[in-house]
Design a protein around this motif. Structure first.
Motif, PDB file in Angstrom:
ATOM      1  N   GLY A   1       0.816  -1.206   0.000  1.00  0.00           N
ATOM      2  CA  GLY A   1       0.000   0.000   0.000  1.00  0.00           C
ATOM      3  C   GLY A   1       0.850   1.255   0.000  1.00  0.00           C
ATOM      4  N   GLY A   2       0.217   2.375   0.306  1.00  0.00           N
ATOM      5  CA  GLY A   2       0.942   3.635   0.343  1.00  0.00           C
ATOM      6  C   GLY A   2       0.806   4.421  -0.937  1.00  0.00           C
ATOM      7  N   LEU A   3       1.187   5.689  -0.862  1.00  0.00           N
ATOM      8  CA  LEU A   3       1.028   6.604  -1.989  1.00  0.00           C
ATOM      9  C   LEU A   3       1.847   6.183  -3.200  1.00  0.00           C
ATOM     10  N   ALA A   4       2.999   5.594  -2.967  1.00  0.00           N
ATOM     11  CA  ALA A   4       3.872   5.201  -4.080  1.00  0.00           C
ATOM     12  C   ALA A   4       3.179   4.204  -5.003  1.00  0.00           C
ATOM     13  N   GLU A   5       2.496   3.217  -4.421  1.00  0.00           N
ATOM     14  CA  GLU A   5       1.832   2.214  -5.250  1.00  0.00           C
ATOM     15  C   GLU A   5       0.638   2.812  -5.990  1.00  0.00           C
ATOM     16  N   VAL A   6      -0.060   3.737  -5.351  1.00  0.00           N
ATOM     17  CA  VAL A   6      -1.190   4.381  -6.014  1.00  0.00           C
ATOM     18  C   VAL A   6      -0.719   5.210  -7.203  1.00  0.00           C
ATOM     19  N   ILE A   7       0.324   6.006  -6.993  1.00  0.00           N
ATOM     20  CA  ILE A   7       0.852   6.839  -8.064  1.00  0.00           C
ATOM     21  C   ILE A   7       1.379   5.982  -9.208  1.00  0.00           C
ATOM     22  N   GLY A   8       1.840   4.790  -8.868  1.00  0.00           N
ATOM     23  CA  GLY A   8       2.396   3.908  -9.886  1.00  0.00           C
ATOM     24  C   GLY A   8       1.414   3.462 -10.943  1.00  0.00           C
ATOM     25  N   VAL A   9       0.120   3.572 -10.678  1.00  0.00           N
ATOM     26  CA  VAL A   9      -0.871   3.141 -11.670  1.00  0.00           C
ATOM     27  C   VAL A   9      -1.568   4.321 -12.339  1.00  0.00           C
ATOM     28  N   LEU A  10      -1.067   5.522 -12.101  1.00  0.00           N
ATOM     29  CA  LEU A  10      -1.610   6.668 -12.825  1.00  0.00           C
ATOM     30  C   LEU A  10      -1.382   6.494 -14.324  1.00  0.00           C
ATOM     31  N   PRO A  11      -2.322   6.970 -15.142  1.00  0.00           N
ATOM     32  CA  PRO A  11      -2.089   6.927 -16.584  1.00  0.00           C
ATOM     33  C   PRO A  11      -1.027   7.950 -16.973  1.00  0.00           C
ATOM     34  N   SER A  12      -0.702   7.990 -18.238  1.00  0.00           N
ATOM     35  CA  SER A  12       0.254   8.990 -18.709  1.00  0.00           C
ATOM     36  C   SER A  12      -0.336  10.384 -18.545  1.00  0.00           C
ATOM     37  N   ARG A  13       0.524  11.401 -18.575  1.00  0.00           N
ATOM     38  CA  ARG A  13       0.046  12.769 -18.460  1.00  0.00           C
ATOM     39  C   ARG A  13      -0.951  13.082 -19.570  1.00  0.00           C
ATOM     40  N   GLU A  14      -0.664  12.611 -20.769  1.00  0.00           N
ATOM     41  CA  GLU A  14      -1.548  12.884 -21.898  1.00  0.00           C
ATOM     42  C   GLU A  14      -2.935  12.296 -21.668  1.00  0.00           C
ATOM     43  N   GLN A  15      -2.998  11.042 -21.190  1.00  0.00           N
ATOM     44  CA  GLN A  15      -4.290  10.410 -20.923  1.00  0.00           C
ATOM     45  C   GLN A  15      -5.008  11.102 -19.763  1.00  0.00           C
ATOM     46  N   ALA A  16      -4.244  11.432 -18.728  1.00  0.00           N
ATOM     47  CA  ALA A  16      -4.841  12.106 -17.572  1.00  0.00           C
ATOM     48  C   ALA A  16      -5.435  13.451 -17.972  1.00  0.00           C
ATOM     49  N   ASP A  17      -4.733  14.178 -18.829  1.00  0.00           N
ATOM     50  CA  ASP A  17      -5.236  15.486 -19.275  1.00  0.00           C
ATOM     51  C   ASP A  17      -6.590  15.353 -19.974  1.00  0.00           C
ATOM     52  N   ILE A  18      -6.728  14.307 -20.781  1.00  0.00           N
ATOM     53  CA  ILE A  18      -7.981  14.086 -21.508  1.00  0.00           C
ATOM     54  C   ILE A  18      -9.126  13.826 -20.535  1.00  0.00           C
ATOM     55  N   LEU A  19      -8.871  12.977 -19.539  1.00  0.00           N
ATOM     56  CA  LEU A  19      -9.915  12.615 -18.588  1.00  0.00           C
ATOM     57  C   LEU A  19     -10.272  13.770 -17.661  1.00  0.00           C
ATOM     58  N   VAL A  20      -9.272  14.529 -17.244  1.00  0.00           N
ATOM     59  CA  VAL A  20      -9.535  15.689 -16.392  1.00  0.00           C
ATOM     60  C   VAL A  20     -10.334  16.739 -17.172  1.00  0.00           C
ATOM     61  N   ALA A  21      -9.976  16.945 -18.430  1.00  0.00           N
ATOM     62  CA  ALA A  21     -10.724  17.896 -19.266  1.00  0.00           C
ATOM     63  C   ALA A  21     -12.173  17.442 -19.426  1.00  0.00           C
ATOM     64  N   LYS A  22     -12.370  16.139 -19.581  1.00  0.00           N
ATOM     65  CA  LYS A  22     -13.728  15.612 -19.710  1.00  0.00           C
ATOM     66  C   LYS A  22     -14.503  15.787 -18.410  1.00  0.00           C
TER      67      LYS A  22
END
Length: 400
Positions: free
Chosen positions: A19-40
């Motif tokens: 557990g912990g923040l490191a494992e959670v951050i490890g499954v974040l999508p790429s910045r490009e994908q994240a930008d699309i989802l946040v914009a949506k």
């Protein structure tokens, strides 16, 4: 609540190591994908629940991505949780190859903060509400956080109103008691200094105020009696007074929020899709509540068939317009879709209870049949992979 999540429990643990923040951050999508989802998220969700200060978030979001991996693991866990929430919500409004993939992706992103599933909406909404109480969001921030910056006080009020509004209108459709009932947060303290007006005085804050005021009235006059199987109106005079009260609130809204017809809404959507979303959500809730008031029936008061049908038609028409203008988004909003189904059911029951051969050519009767057919058609679009939609198609088809 979303209409997408179908897991049996909202707290599935994908983080199976330490557990912990490191494992959670490890499954974040790429910045490009994240930008699309946040914009949506800001395009489709934020207009309905406008509680995030976008400029502040975008600064924090940009700073997060500017850090290296090690720095992110020791950063702001609350920001990471918020990002995952927005990714989960944004995923529901983007095109993926299949409904199953969309469901799995959205559920995966939502897991780090335990997003409630549709089938347990009431139970897990309760968890959300208790967290809000525990954080003191139900209290006037000028009393409990007098040293907070004005924008922080504004943020607390906006988050609380989202919890309050969701609770009130969820209670309406599932006939269970409202639980967000103890607060000294005041609508009047919610300022709109940060908002750019859309037109005719309509802003995000005026939308919040409008929904907040409507929810405040709905909670006591509709939610509570329905949750106890009591009459909404004691007699015809009481119904007249209550309808007048609702109409007074409606007529006090900024003009765009009460300009409801197909041509006006389509034109509004061309000018501001954000404002069109808000208008349709507000219209749906308002006319659904009017429908319930007119349909209330017991020994001292009869159902007003004509006015019930008219209110139901306007309420369900807002869903049809939302489906037309925003296409696939309509099926994601569980509240909106479920209200529309209930409205179709009320219309169908009234037709069944009041058979009249001469009414077959009556415009109201024909319009009611058309509303049922439209609802069935929309539900059939997703019935192949949605058992709830399939069941609803069967229920409504029995009336045709």
């Amino acid at each position: 609540m979303s209409n997408l999540f179908k897991a049996e429990h909202p707290f599935s643990n994908y983080w199976t190591h330490q557990g912990g923040l490191a494992e959670v951050i490890g499954v974040l999508p790429s910045r490009e994908q994240a930008d699309i989802l946040v914009a949506k998220f800001f395009d489709a969700v934020d207009p309905v629940y406008p509680m995030i200060h976008r400029e502040t978030f975008e600064d924090d979001y940009a700073h997060f991505w500017s850090m290296n991996t090690q720095e992110r693991t020791t950063g702001n866990g609350s920001l990471v949780a918020l990002i995952f929430v927005m990714l989960a919500m944004g995923t529901q409004f983007v095109d993926l190859p299949s409904p199953e993939e969309k469901e799995q992706t959205a559920e995966f992103y939502s897991t780090p903060r335990g997003l409630a599933v549709k089938s347990n909406a009431w139970a897990f909404a309760g968890i959300l509400q208790r967290q809000a109480y525990a954080l003191g969001l139900n209290r006037d921030p000028s009393i409990v956080a007098p040293d907070a910056r004005p924008e922080e006080m504004q943020q607390r009020r906006k988050v609380w109103q989202a919890v309050f509004i969701q609770d009130a209108f969820l209670s309406v459709i599932i006939k269970l008691p409202p639980t967000v009932t103890h607060t000294d947060v005041r609508i009047a303290d919610l300022t709109d200094e940060e908002d750019a007006p859309f037109e005719h005085g309509a802003t995000d804050t005026s939308f919040i105020r409008s929904m907040w005021e409507l929810a405040s009235v709905v909670q006591g006059t509709i939610c509570t009696p329905r949750s106890l199987d009591r009459a909404i109106c004691q007699d015809s005079a009481d119904r007249t007074r209550l309808v007048a009260y609702f109409q007074k609130i409606y007529m006090s809204l900024p003009l765009p929020f009460r300009t409801f017809n197909e041509t006006a809404i389509c034109e509004l959507a061309r000018r501001s899709r954000r404002l069109a979303r808000q208008t349709l959500f507000l219209t749906s809730n308002y006319y659904h509540c009017l429908m319930l008031i007119y349909a209330d029936e017991h020994k001292s008061v009869a159902c007003d068939v004509k006015m019930t049908m008219e209110a139901a038609h306007k309420a369900i028409s807002s869903y049809f317009l939302f489906h037309t203008i925003f296409d696939g988004e309509a099926g994601v909003w569980f509240h909106f879709q479920h209200r529309a189904f209930l409205e179709a059911l009320v219309i169908a029951n009234l037709i069944k209870k009041n058979p009249n051969p001469e009414s077959n050519m009556d415009p109201m009767y024909l319009g009611a049949k058309t509303d049922i057919l439209k609802m069935v058609g929309i539900l059939q679009l997703c019935s192949a992979h949605d058992i709830v939609a399939r069941t609803r198609v069967g229920v409504l088809s029995d009336y045709l």
